[in-house]
Design an enzyme around this catalytic site. Structure first.
Site, mmCIF file in Angstrom:
data_model
loop_
_atom_site.group_PDB
_atom_site.id
_atom_site.type_symbol
_atom_site.label_atom_id
_atom_site.label_comp_id
_atom_site.label_asym_id
_atom_site.label_seq_id
_atom_site.Cartn_x
_atom_site.Cartn_y
_atom_site.Cartn_z
ATOM 1 N N ASP A 193 9.876 -10.971 -5.121
ATOM 2 C CA ASP A 193 10.312 -11.915 -6.152
ATOM 3 C C ASP A 193 11.759 -11.560 -6.507
ATOM 4 O O ASP A 193 12.387 -10.707 -5.836
ATOM 5 C CB ASP A 193 9.359 -11.902 -7.364
ATOM 6 C CG ASP A 193 9.439 -10.636 -8.200
ATOM 7 O OD1 ASP A 193 10.181 -9.695 -7.823
ATOM 8 O OD2 ASP A 193 8.758 -10.576 -9.237
ATOM 9 N N CYS A 205 8.512 -6.158 -5.922
ATOM 10 C CA CYS A 205 8.834 -6.853 -7.175
ATOM 11 C C CYS A 205 9.503 -5.817 -8.076
ATOM 12 O O CYS A 205 9.985 -4.791 -7.582
ATOM 13 C CB CYS A 205 7.605 -7.519 -7.788
ATOM 14 S SG CYS A 205 6.256 -6.434 -8.274
ATOM 15 N N THR A 218 8.235 -3.782 -10.379
ATOM 16 C CA THR A 218 7.455 -2.532 -10.447
ATOM 17 C C THR A 218 6.562 -2.287 -9.232
ATOM 18 O O THR A 218 6.046 -1.181 -9.072
ATOM 19 C CB THR A 218 6.509 -2.589 -11.667
ATOM 20 O OG1 THR A 218 5.688 -3.765 -11.526
ATOM 21 C CG2 THR A 218 7.283 -2.654 -12.974
ATOM 22 N N LEU A 220 3.763 -3.678 -9.192
ATOM 23 C CA LEU A 220 2.422 -3.874 -9.765
ATOM 24 C C LEU A 220 1.920 -5.309 -9.611
ATOM 25 O O LEU A 220 0.778 -5.524 -9.172
ATOM 26 C CB LEU A 220 2.428 -3.472 -11.244
ATOM 27 C CG LEU A 220 2.671 -1.989 -11.505
ATOM 28 C CD1 LEU A 220 2.872 -1.728 -12.995
ATOM 29 C CD2 LEU A 220 1.510 -1.162 -10.976
ATOM 30 N N HIS A 258 -5.449 7.761 4.844
ATOM 31 C CA HIS A 258 -6.797 7.778 4.256
ATOM 32 C C HIS A 258 -7.299 6.393 3.854
ATOM 33 O O HIS A 258 -8.505 6.160 3.881
ATOM 34 C CB HIS A 258 -6.828 8.683 3.015
ATOM 35 C CG HIS A 258 -6.751 10.142 3.359
ATOM 36 N ND1 HIS A 258 -6.908 11.133 2.420
ATOM 37 C CD2 HIS A 258 -6.537 10.776 4.545
ATOM 38 C CE1 HIS A 258 -6.797 12.322 3.003
ATOM 39 N NE2 HIS A 258 -6.558 12.134 4.296
ATOM 40 N N ASN A 259 -6.408 5.517 3.434
ATOM 41 C CA ASN A 259 -6.846 4.221 2.883
ATOM 42 C C ASN A 259 -6.650 3.059 3.840
ATOM 43 O O ASN A 259 -7.043 1.930 3.534
ATOM 44 C CB ASN A 259 -6.118 3.911 1.564
ATOM 45 C CG ASN A 259 -6.159 5.059 0.577
ATOM 46 O OD1 ASN A 259 -5.129 5.609 0.207
ATOM 47 N ND2 ASN A 259 -7.354 5.464 0.173
ATOM 48 N N ARG A 284 12.751 -1.780 -9.429
ATOM 49 C CA ARG A 284 13.271 -1.257 -10.695
ATOM 50 C C ARG A 284 12.740 0.146 -10.966
ATOM 51 O O ARG A 284 12.966 0.713 -12.029
ATOM 52 C CB ARG A 284 12.886 -2.199 -11.845
ATOM 53 C CG ARG A 284 13.527 -3.575 -11.712
ATOM 54 C CD ARG A 284 13.014 -4.555 -12.753
ATOM 55 N NE ARG A 284 13.583 -5.874 -12.538
ATOM 56 C CZ ARG A 284 13.065 -7.000 -13.037
ATOM 57 N NH1 ARG A 284 11.974 -6.966 -13.777
ATOM 58 N NH2 ARG A 284 13.636 -8.162 -12.784
ATOM 59 N N HIS A 323 -12.944 8.687 6.470
ATOM 60 C CA HIS A 323 -12.134 7.698 5.738
ATOM 61 C C HIS A 323 -12.516 6.268 6.135
ATOM 62 O O HIS A 323 -12.383 5.349 5.339
ATOM 63 C CB HIS A 323 -10.646 7.962 5.956
ATOM 64 C CG HIS A 323 -10.260 9.332 5.525
ATOM 65 N ND1 HIS A 323 -10.342 9.744 4.212
ATOM 66 C CD2 HIS A 323 -9.865 10.419 6.248
ATOM 67 C CE1 HIS A 323 -9.990 11.015 4.134
ATOM 68 N NE2 HIS A 323 -9.708 11.450 5.357
ATOM 69 N N ARG A 382 -15.265 5.156 3.929
ATOM 70 C CA ARG A 382 -14.779 4.833 2.575
ATOM 71 C C ARG A 382 -14.032 3.506 2.555
ATOM 72 O O ARG A 382 -14.176 2.715 1.611
ATOM 73 C CB ARG A 382 -13.887 5.973 2.066
ATOM 74 C CG ARG A 382 -14.711 7.238 1.842
ATOM 75 C CD ARG A 382 -13.880 8.479 1.721
ATOM 76 N NE ARG A 382 -14.752 9.652 1.642
ATOM 77 C CZ ARG A 382 -14.331 10.893 1.799
ATOM 78 N NH1 ARG A 382 -13.064 11.144 2.041
ATOM 79 N NH2 ARG A 382 -15.193 11.886 1.711
HETATM 80 C C1 RB5 Z 1 9.661 -9.920 -13.011
HETATM 81 O O1 RB5 Z 1 10.480 -9.883 -14.119
HETATM 82 C C2 RB5 Z 1 8.693 -8.751 -13.011
HETATM 83 O O2 RB5 Z 1 7.733 -8.935 -14.002
HETATM 84 C C3 RB5 Z 1 8.074 -8.585 -11.653
HETATM 85 O O3 RB5 Z 1 9.073 -8.388 -10.700
HETATM 86 C C4 RB5 Z 1 7.106 -7.434 -11.485
HETATM 87 O O4 RB5 Z 1 7.671 -6.245 -11.926
HETATM 88 C C5 RB5 Z 1 5.759 -7.629 -12.000
HETATM 89 O O5 RB5 Z 1 4.833 -6.857 -11.770
#
Ligand code: RB5
Length: 146
Positions: A8, A65, A67, A69, A98-99, A109, A133, A136
């Protein structure tokens, strides 16, 4: 191997670093966007990239992205995907060994470009160990059917 990159706007800064490292290691690289820093939704690009794996047009995806996440949460909803969100090289190696992760998620970031290169190297060079593994990983995949 065939790699696909999806990102993104928050991940844009590491796209060229990832592409360069993968190509240096001799891999084929596809990029499904985003291509500029206009605000977009990470799930759309997680899906675009993971679809390439499901359609057998790519072997692995690297999702970036802010993070890592949002990308990993999205990718792990897709059947057949095992996405690991990683910010250091030991976990990158273990995610393969392992995964049997087929998707690596990183946060532009969170990590810098040299850490990013180390993570890519470990992920790319490490083979799944199988054995206990495999059992699992099979159990992870069974969770898709619940
Ligand atoms: C975008 O601002 C940010 O939320 C996205 O890149 C990401 O970090 C979300 O998990």
């Amino acid at each position: 191997m065939r790699y696909v990159i999806g990102n993104d706007h928050g991940g844009l800064d590491l796209v060229e670093v990832v592409k360069d490292e993968l190509e240096k290691l001799g891999h084929e690289v596809d990029h499904v966007g985003a291509f500029d820093n206009k605000s977009v939704d990470y799930s759309d690009f997680a899906k675009k990239a993971c679809d390439k794996i499901i359609e057998e047009k790519a072997d692995f995806a690297i999702l970036i992205c802010g993070t890592g996440l949002g990308m990993s949460l999205s990718a792990n909803k897709i059947k057949g995907i095992r996405a690991a969100c990683v910010s250091e090289s030991y976990s990158a190696r273990m995610s393969r060994a392992h995964n049997d992760a087929n998707v690596l998620c990183i946060g532009a970031r969170v990590i810098g470009s040299e850490t990013c290169r180390m993570i890519i190297d470990e992920f790319v060079k490490t083979k799944f160990e199988g054995g206990r593994h495999q059992r699992r990983v099979d159990k992870i995949m069974e969770l898709e059917r619940i």
